[in-house]
Design a protein around this motif. Structure first.
Motif, short mmCIF file in Angstrom:
data_model
loop_
_atom_site.label_atom_id
_atom_site.label_comp_id
_atom_site.label_asym_id
_atom_site.label_seq_id
_atom_site.Cartn_x
_atom_site.Cartn_y
_atom_site.Cartn_z
N PRO A 74 -19.46 -13.16 -9.63
CA PRO A 74 -19.99 -12.92 -8.28
C PRO A 74 -18.86 -12.62 -7.31
O PRO A 74 -17.83 -13.31 -7.30
CB PRO A 74 -20.67 -14.26 -7.95
N THR A 75 -19.02 -11.58 -6.53
CA THR A 75 -17.95 -11.16 -5.63
C THR A 75 -18.52 -10.40 -4.44
O THR A 75 -19.71 -10.08 -4.39
CB THR A 75 -16.91 -10.32 -6.38
N VAL A 76 -17.66 -10.10 -3.49
CA VAL A 76 -18.03 -9.40 -2.27
C VAL A 76 -17.61 -7.94 -2.40
O VAL A 76 -16.43 -7.65 -2.57
CB VAL A 76 -17.36 -10.06 -1.05
N ILE A 77 -18.58 -7.05 -2.33
CA ILE A 77 -18.32 -5.61 -2.42
C ILE A 77 -19.13 -4.90 -1.35
O ILE A 77 -20.29 -5.22 -1.12
CB ILE A 77 -18.67 -5.07 -3.82
N GLY A 78 -18.52 -3.91 -0.71
CA GLY A 78 -19.19 -3.10 0.30
C GLY A 78 -18.27 -2.00 0.79
O GLY A 78 -17.88 -2.00 1.96
N PRO A 79 -17.91 -1.05 -0.07
CA PRO A 79 -16.97 0.01 0.34
C PRO A 79 -17.66 1.09 1.15
O PRO A 79 -18.89 1.17 1.21
CB PRO A 79 -16.48 0.57 -1.00
N THR A 80 -16.87 1.94 1.78
CA THR A 80 -17.42 3.09 2.50
C THR A 80 -16.42 4.22 2.51
O THR A 80 -15.26 4.07 2.11
CB THR A 80 -17.84 2.72 3.93
N SER A 81 -16.89 5.36 2.99
CA SER A 81 -16.07 6.56 3.15
C SER A 81 -15.56 6.61 4.59
O SER A 81 -16.28 6.28 5.52
CB SER A 81 -16.90 7.80 2.82
N CYS A 95 -15.00 8.91 13.33
CA CYS A 95 -15.51 8.34 12.08
C CYS A 95 -16.92 7.81 12.25
O CYS A 95 -17.23 7.16 13.26
CB CYS A 95 -14.62 7.17 11.62
N LEU A 96 -17.75 8.06 11.25
CA LEU A 96 -19.10 7.51 11.16
C LEU A 96 -19.20 6.88 9.78
O LEU A 96 -19.37 7.57 8.78
CB LEU A 96 -20.14 8.62 11.35
N GLU A 97 -19.06 5.55 9.73
CA GLU A 97 -18.87 4.83 8.48
C GLU A 97 -20.06 3.91 8.17
O GLU A 97 -20.16 2.82 8.73
CB GLU A 97 -17.59 4.00 8.55
N PRO A 98 -20.96 4.31 7.29
CA PRO A 98 -22.02 3.40 6.86
C PRO A 98 -21.43 2.19 6.15
O PRO A 98 -20.46 2.30 5.39
CB PRO A 98 -22.85 4.26 5.91
N GLN A 99 -22.03 1.01 6.37
CA GLN A 99 -21.41 -0.21 5.86
C GLN A 99 -22.37 -1.40 5.99
O GLN A 99 -23.40 -1.33 6.65
CB GLN A 99 -20.16 -0.52 6.69
N PHE A 100 -21.99 -2.51 5.34
CA PHE A 100 -22.52 -3.81 5.75
C PHE A 100 -21.90 -4.16 7.10
O PHE A 100 -20.84 -3.64 7.46
CB PHE A 100 -22.13 -4.89 4.74
N TYR A 101 -22.53 -5.05 7.85
CA TYR A 101 -21.92 -5.47 9.10
C TYR A 101 -20.57 -6.12 8.79
O TYR A 101 -20.43 -6.83 7.78
CB TYR A 101 -22.78 -6.51 9.83
N PRO A 102 -19.56 -5.93 9.65
CA PRO A 102 -18.28 -6.62 9.44
C PRO A 102 -18.49 -8.13 9.38
O PRO A 102 -19.35 -8.69 10.06
CB PRO A 102 -17.46 -6.22 10.67
N ASN A 103 -17.68 -8.78 8.55
CA ASN A 103 -17.70 -10.24 8.38
C ASN A 103 -19.04 -10.76 7.85
O ASN A 103 -19.35 -11.95 7.97
CB ASN A 103 -17.35 -10.95 9.69
N SER A 104 -19.84 -9.89 7.24
CA SER A 104 -21.14 -10.30 6.71
C SER A 104 -21.07 -11.47 5.74
O SER A 104 -21.97 -12.33 5.75
CB SER A 104 -21.83 -9.11 6.02
N PRO A 105 -20.04 -11.58 4.88
CA PRO A 105 -20.02 -12.72 3.96
C PRO A 105 -19.96 -14.08 4.65
O PRO A 105 -20.26 -15.10 4.02
CB PRO A 105 -18.74 -12.47 3.13
#
Length: 330
Positions: A154-161, A278-288
């Motif tokens: 189990p880990t935290v993943i959420g990359p973007t372009s 930049c327009l970067e789709p993502q999880f919200y910052p600090n979501s974990p």
């Protein structure tokens, strides 16, 4: 591994250049009224990307944006990450996937597949983690980016372009782009860019882009570096960026729940402030670290996947022209 670049082409005359270093978008040439424009900001030399502090065009992660205090918990176990922005963690830490050589595993005229591997404990992330990014350029001038990751823990993943766009064409006047973001709210942050957990309505704020608004390079209110709470959709735009001459639009779609809008006001050195956006789709910052934010762990049983779509639209040919009375300027 040798630094290389690869070109995708389509029937519409688009050419997208991608590097195996950081799986980076280097250029996107498109035809507008018979004149070619490169709409992605970049360096003139491939080697410059190896000293790039701005993440130009990079695939960033394992987790894009910031994690407060460079730590989070998984099942009551404290995970400590590389702190590369003061005490906080940004874009996966130092020498992360944005600064790694990716292996090209498949290539065709309109598709490129790149992979990379992270060892268990890389910058603190539980793993090992295997990433795969598939770039596809279709004949409707859409660049589709499919991102996959598998982890043995189990880990935290959420990359973007992380491309910087200038729809006027790189090297041309970048002022007075028009931005629309389909978001009713944004995530409040502290002075270090870490979300407080509060979600604030955009109404009556400088971050209200629900109607198209002209951006000014001189206006401090248009120094934007915020996460907007958008509706994740592979078919409906989360944001639209329109060129100053209104001849080209970029529509951004993704199944991510957040969109970071960054106007590039910290660009310097070889670039000027706000030369790209930049327009970067993502999880919200600090979501974990914030239970109320939409987020999920990647596990061996539930691998990660996300899609980002950058769609070019040329209103003169494909859609009704943008009405001037719909544009807000202050």
């Amino acid at each position: 591994m040798k630094l290389r670049s690869f070109v995708l082409c389509n029937a519409a005359g688009d050419e997208v250049c991608i590097s195996n270093f950081g799986a980076r978008l280097l250029q996107w040439h498109t035809d507008v009224d018979g004149i070619e424009r490169n709409i992605i900001l970049g360096y003139s030399s491939l080697s410059d990307y190896q000293q790039d502090p701005f993440y130009l065009g990079a695939m960033v992660g394992p987790f894009a944006n910031r994690i407060g205090s460079a730590e989070f918990f998984i099942d009551d176990q404290l995970i400590t990450l590389d702190a590369n922005e003061g005490v906080n963690h940004l874009h996966g830490g130092r020498n992360a996937i944005s600064d790694m050589f990716w292996e090209v595993t498949e290539q065709s005229e309109q598709m490129l597949v790149l992979t990379c591997q992270l060892d268990d404990g890389f910058n603190g992330y539980p793993g090992p983690i295997a990433f795969k990014v598939v770039y596809r350029l279709n004949d409707d001038s859409a660049l589709i980016i499919d991102i996959y990751a598998d982890s043995e823990q189990p880990t935290v993943i959420g990359p973007t372009s992380h491309p910087y766009f200038n729809l006027a064409g790189v090297g041309n006047d970048h002022q007075h782009h028009i931005l629309q973001v389909f978001a009713e709210s944004y995530t409040e942050t502290c002075s270090k860019g870490i979300p407080t957990g509060e979600i604030i309505p955009v109404e009556a704020t400088s971050l209200d882009f629900r109607q198209p608004r002209i951006l000014s390079s001189e206006a401090s209110r248009d120094n934007v570096d915020h996460n907007f709470t958008v509706v994740g959709s592979a078919t409906e735009p989360q944001a639209k960026l329109i060129s100053p001459d209104k001849k080209l639009q970029l529509h951004v779609m993704s199944d991510y729940p957040g969109l970071q809008v960054y106007t590039g006001h910290h660009l310097d050195g070889k670039f000027t402030s706000k030369e790209g956006l930049c327009l970067e789709p993502q999880f919200y910052p600090n979501s974990p670290n914030i239970d109320t934010f939409p987020f999920y762990l990647t596990t061996p049983e539930e691998p990660f996947s996300a899609q980002i779509k950058y769609q070019l639209v040329k209103p003169k040919l494909n859609t009704p022209p943008l009405k001037a009375d719909n544009i807000e300027e202050e």
